[in-house]
Design a protein around this motif. Structure first.
Motif, PDB file in Angstrom:
ATOM      1  N   VAL A 174      -8.036  -3.936  -0.130  1.00 42.60           N
ATOM      2  CA  VAL A 174      -8.671  -3.266   1.011  1.00 42.60           C
ATOM      3  C   VAL A 174      -7.659  -2.959   2.112  1.00 42.60           C
ATOM      4  N   CYS A 175      -6.784  -3.900   2.409  1.00 44.30           N
ATOM      5  CA  CYS A 175      -5.856  -3.678   3.517  1.00 44.30           C
ATOM      6  C   CYS A 175      -4.769  -2.669   3.168  1.00 44.30           C
ATOM      7  N   LEU A 176      -4.337  -2.655   1.930  1.00 45.56           N
ATOM      8  CA  LEU A 176      -3.392  -1.609   1.542  1.00 45.56           C
ATOM      9  C   LEU A 176      -4.048  -0.237   1.611  1.00 45.56           C
ATOM     10  N   CYS A 177      -5.305  -0.141   1.212  1.00 48.21           N
ATOM     11  CA  CYS A 177      -6.036   1.128   1.359  1.00 48.21           C
ATOM     12  C   CYS A 177      -6.181   1.505   2.826  1.00 48.21           C
ATOM     13  N   ALA A 178      -6.468   0.534   3.667  1.00 54.67           N
ATOM     14  CA  ALA A 178      -6.626   0.809   5.104  1.00 54.67           C
ATOM     15  C   ALA A 178      -5.309   1.268   5.728  1.00 54.67           C
ATOM     16  N   ILE A 179      -4.207   0.676   5.296  1.00 52.96           N
ATOM     17  CA  ILE A 179      -2.908   1.069   5.846  1.00 52.96           C
ATOM     18  C   ILE A 179      -2.500   2.449   5.332  1.00 52.96           C
ATOM     19  N   ILE A 180      -2.779   2.715   4.079  1.00 50.15           N
ATOM     20  CA  ILE A 180      -2.420   4.018   3.516  1.00 50.15           C
ATOM     21  C   ILE A 180      -3.278   5.127   4.122  1.00 50.15           C
ATOM     22  N   ILE A 181      -4.580   4.866   4.255  1.00 53.05           N
ATOM     23  CA  ILE A 181      -5.484   5.890   4.803  1.00 53.05           C
ATOM     24  C   ILE A 181      -5.236   6.095   6.295  1.00 53.05           C
TER      25      ILE A 181
END
Length: 122
Positions: free
Chosen positions: A71-78
């Protein structure tokens, strides 16, 4: 410390109106960690012996690590907003703290060894 970082992650995701999955995961981890904190604080783990609570705490931390990495990698990428980016960074900090919590708890668990100081030595 884990509770504080989980709460900050939740607030960052909620304030920035991030994706519902981000908010739900952060809120769920905050609530579960707070319940474990209350369990140990009120010494309910000694009264409810039907479950080995330190091992349940380790499993909670490891499952949280798996979900928060994704989730946090997705949040950082998005990074739709600054709040989402900050929530992702705090979530990755929470991953590190959960790993440290799991390792420290695993070292404290004694399997097939006497517990406490009331061991008779000969």
């Amino acid at each position: 410390m884990v509770e504080v970082v989980a709460f900050v992650t939740f607030v960052c995701f909620a304030a920035s109106k991030s994706h519902e999955a981000f908010i739900a995961l952060a809120a769920m981890e905050f609530v579960i960690t707070a319940l474990f904190f209350l369990l140990y604080l009120l010494k309910l783990d000694k009264k409810m012996k039907f479950l080995f609570w330190p091992l349940a705490d380790i499993f909670n931390s490891l499952i949280a690590v798996l979900f928060f990495i994704i989730v946090c990698l997705c949040a950082i990428i998005i990074k739709t907003t600054i709040g989402t980016l900050v929530g992702g960074v705090f979530g990755l900090l929470l991953v590190v703290l959960c790993i440290a919590d799991s390792v420290l708890l695993f070292k404290k668990i004694t399997f097939n060894k006497p517990r406490g100081r009331n061991v008779i030595t000969r």
